[in-house]
Design a protein around this motif. Structure first.
Motif, PDB file in Angstrom:
ATOM      1  N   TYR A  71       0.837  -1.199   0.000  1.00  0.00           N
ATOM      2  CA  TYR A  71       0.000   0.000   0.000  1.00  0.00           C
ATOM      3  C   TYR A  71       0.875   1.254   0.000  1.00  0.00           C
ATOM      4  O   TYR A  71       0.660   2.176  -0.789  1.00  0.00           O
TER       5      TYR A  71
ATOM      6  N   GLY B 171       2.311   2.215  -3.249  1.00  0.00           N
ATOM      7  CA  GLY B 171       1.381   2.616  -4.301  1.00  0.00           C
ATOM      8  C   GLY B 171       0.900   1.467  -5.171  1.00  0.00           C
ATOM      9  O   GLY B 171       0.113   1.681  -6.087  1.00  0.00           O
TER      10      GLY B 171
ATOM     11  N   ASP C 177      -1.876   0.008  -8.881  1.00  0.00           N
ATOM     12  CA  ASP C 177      -0.898   0.223  -9.949  1.00  0.00           C
ATOM     13  C   ASP C 177      -0.996  -0.951 -10.910  1.00  0.00           C
ATOM     14  O   ASP C 177      -0.445  -2.025 -10.659  1.00  0.00           O
TER      15      ASP C 177
END
Length: 101
Positions: free
Chosen positions: A60, A63, A80
């Motif tokens: 987390y 990203g 992502d």
């Protein structure tokens, strides 16, 4: 121009670092099927809950994953898509190679 290329390689290396453990690859694979909470992930990935939470937190913060809270539950999702694409490409190639051997 060289600085831009260096930044690309730095970002790629950072992504590979985040994806460098089998558990994290399993998490990505599970979340490619849709958003899941920690309990749902633990059903299919044999790891202790604190260890799972640590991996999710790292992913987390980098990203790779997004999260949302619903009541007492925390749900995770792929944030992502490039991480999921890398995971699928490498794991698929390794599976094909293993089948040939």
């Amino acid at each position: 121009m060289s600085d831009e290329i260096d930044q690309v390689f730095d970002k790629a290396a950072a992504l590979f670092a985040v994806l460098s453990t089998p558990i994290r690859l399993r998490i990505i694979s599970e979340l490619c099927q849709g958003e899941k909470n920690v309990g749902q992930l633990l059903e299919n990935i044999d790891v202790a809950q604190p260890n799972m939470s640590q991996h999710l937190n790292i992913m987390y913060r980098s990203g790779v994953l997004g999260k949302r809270r619903q009541g007492a539950q925390m749900f995770y999702r792929i944030a992502d898509e490039s991480a999921a694409m890398v995971c699928r490409a490498v794991c698929t190639q390794k599976a094909i190679a293993a089948a040939v051997d």
